[in-house]
Design an enzyme around this catalytic site. Sequence first.
Site, mmCIF file in Angstrom:
data_model
loop_
_atom_site.group_PDB
_atom_site.id
_atom_site.type_symbol
_atom_site.label_atom_id
_atom_site.label_comp_id
_atom_site.label_asym_id
_atom_site.label_seq_id
_atom_site.Cartn_x
_atom_site.Cartn_y
_atom_site.Cartn_z
ATOM 1 N N CYS A 46 0.869 -1.183 0.061
ATOM 2 C CA CYS A 46 0.123 -0.054 -0.096
ATOM 3 C C CYS A 46 0.742 1.262 0.036
ATOM 4 O O CYS A 46 0.209 2.373 -0.499
ATOM 5 C CB CYS A 46 -0.932 -0.247 0.931
ATOM 6 S SG CYS A 46 -1.878 -1.440 1.442
ATOM 7 N N CYS A 119 -2.028 2.903 3.099
ATOM 8 C CA CYS A 119 -2.909 2.138 3.696
ATOM 9 C C CYS A 119 -3.843 2.755 4.606
ATOM 10 O O CYS A 119 -3.831 3.760 5.133
ATOM 11 C CB CYS A 119 -2.036 0.978 4.590
ATOM 12 S SG CYS A 119 -2.775 -0.511 5.256
ATOM 13 N N LYS A 121 -5.255 3.254 7.829
ATOM 14 C CA LYS A 121 -5.129 4.268 8.898
ATOM 15 C C LYS A 121 -4.210 5.428 8.644
ATOM 16 O O LYS A 121 -4.429 6.327 9.263
ATOM 17 C CB LYS A 121 -4.675 3.547 10.028
ATOM 18 C CG LYS A 121 -5.606 2.364 10.657
ATOM 19 C CD LYS A 121 -6.897 2.615 10.679
ATOM 20 C CE LYS A 121 -7.709 1.262 10.498
ATOM 21 N NZ LYS A 121 -7.661 0.294 9.508
ATOM 22 N N CYS A 191 -5.366 -1.629 -1.284
ATOM 23 C CA CYS A 191 -6.464 -2.781 -1.789
ATOM 24 C C CYS A 191 -7.301 -2.038 -2.564
ATOM 25 O O CYS A 191 -7.812 -0.977 -2.376
ATOM 26 C CB CYS A 191 -7.150 -3.206 -0.513
ATOM 27 S SG CYS A 191 -5.798 -4.032 0.617
ATOM 28 N N GLU A 440 -10.141 -5.755 13.180
ATOM 29 C CA GLU A 440 -10.937 -5.995 12.071
ATOM 30 C C GLU A 440 -11.271 -7.502 12.142
ATOM 31 O O GLU A 440 -10.195 -8.269 12.244
ATOM 32 C CB GLU A 440 -10.519 -5.391 10.632
ATOM 33 C CG GLU A 440 -10.648 -3.865 10.639
ATOM 34 C CD GLU A 440 -9.810 -3.338 9.264
ATOM 35 O OE1 GLU A 440 -10.217 -2.220 9.038
ATOM 36 O OE2 GLU A 440 -9.441 -4.195 8.460
ATOM 37 N N SER A 466 -13.409 -5.193 8.086
ATOM 38 C CA SER A 466 -12.634 -4.683 7.005
ATOM 39 C C SER A 466 -13.553 -3.894 6.109
ATOM 40 O O SER A 466 -14.713 -4.383 5.713
ATOM 41 C CB SER A 466 -11.874 -5.585 6.332
ATOM 42 O OG SER A 466 -11.416 -5.252 5.230
#
Length: 551
Positions: A46, A119, A121, A191, A440, A466
């Site tokens: 990421c 990513c 957070k 993602c 998650e 998630s």
Amino acid sequence: MRSDSIKKGINRAPARAMLKATGLNDADLEKPLIAVANTWTDATPCNMHLRGLAEKVKDGIRAAGGTPVEFNTVVVSDGISMGTEGMRASLVSREVIADSIELAALGTLADGVVALSGCDKTIPGTVMALARMDVPSLMLYGGSIMPGVFQGKNVTIQEVFEAVGACAAGRMTQSDLHKLEDVACPGAGACGGQFTANTMSMAIALLGLSPMGLNDIPALDPRKGDAAFQCGQLVMKLIADDLRPSRILNRTAFDNAITGVAATAGSTNAVLHLLAIAHEAGVTLHIDDFDAISARTPIITDLKPGGRFVAPDLDRAGGQRLVVKRLFELGLLKDNPTVSGRGLKAEGELARETPGQEVVRAASNPISKTGGLAILKGSLAPEGCVVKLAGHNRRHHTGPARVFDSEEECMAAVQARLIKPDDVVIIRYEGPKGGPGMREMLGVTGAIVGQGLGDSVVLLTDGRFSGATHGFMGGHVAPEAAVGGPVAFVRNGDMVTLDVDKRRIDVAADLDARRAGWQAPAPRYKRGVMAKYAATVSSAAIGAVTTPAKT
């Protein structure tokens, strides 16, 4: 300039001497000092390309008359740590990212900030810091990964998690699972579905703190470097115009962002993160506001996890601007300033729709008449829980509780094929304090879907899901079990009802009668960052924040 106090005057000679050791000269020190807050790491796809993007940002800053100084902060990969103790660090990292950027930018007395995220957070973490500091600043998202290809079909990390359940159920061979894992993630980028990273990318663009049209560009697309250069130039214009986050982050901005999340069937994590950003900005926002906005917002994009397409497909179709244009056509957005210098409506009018695209529906032909999430309250969750509605048509469920006190305990039962149709699987003591860190549950939800139970089982947790999760799931149950919330007193076999139309979540049991003698379990961590987080974190219903409210 704000930075003058660190670099001008006779008594600042020692500071200048040290800055010159980094390669700066007198001419550089006459210019605005711009912090480039990076979240680069080679520990996750990421963010692994952000080092190169930072160089392009710095080139843009120099070209526009500024002097860049770069620093880095931490990253925890949700996808890699999922299902392990390491996942407890994920939400905690959001606070550490915000704190560290705030501290480093304060320590350099930067005149402006460009934050790079990837990513999950890292996106809200960077934006929380920008809201706190309130200096001219913006955030650029590093972009989506491209889809992998398996057996002739596009795949994402979502398919890998679901394949784990399919393999355990004998519906997929271990050999095919290994082949899938080899191709699912073909390179750099976050993602690819409308999971948490792309959801928050969309939200921050509608919020106004990311330049519209630049977040859409996939991570390894040749256009991304130019987007980074533009951001370096743009922050200098923000300084010239004194356009700060406080002039952008008003209640209209947050309503617009929530509308974008609802319209794209985005991740339920957006509730947590937008509440936290509003908290830092001093904007009044309640969990019930998400329900009201989602109820009036149709789903207009056909994106994974519930749909067919991924973020690069949205980019090719017309991007976030096309979504904004549609939502203005529906009368669901209000104009507001953005870091581009244009209002949000003007950004939408710049949309260029690709003929024949199927990713973004016409305003008259939504996928669903209402948005992708709802907030339910009741005897099981007096402060609320977040339910994902996209990717299924279920609105009501009553079934017996199957109660687990940790994710691992539940995953073992799932893998042992002990979960049955109609069960309401409850995973508790995984909330902000109880986890700590509110893990998650993609491993569990993916395994349940992979076993073919996604249409008959409900999963509830005081933890999170998630963005890749789909099915009838409720997370962020509050108050959480660790503080004596009702979910702590549910027992196996209690009948639990979720009624989306009535916005209720209830259990047929006298939970108050079970409180006698209850004691909170001992903290999992007695020292270090996790203990500090557990001692200070708020309820998920107000964003799981750790800082005092802005006054």
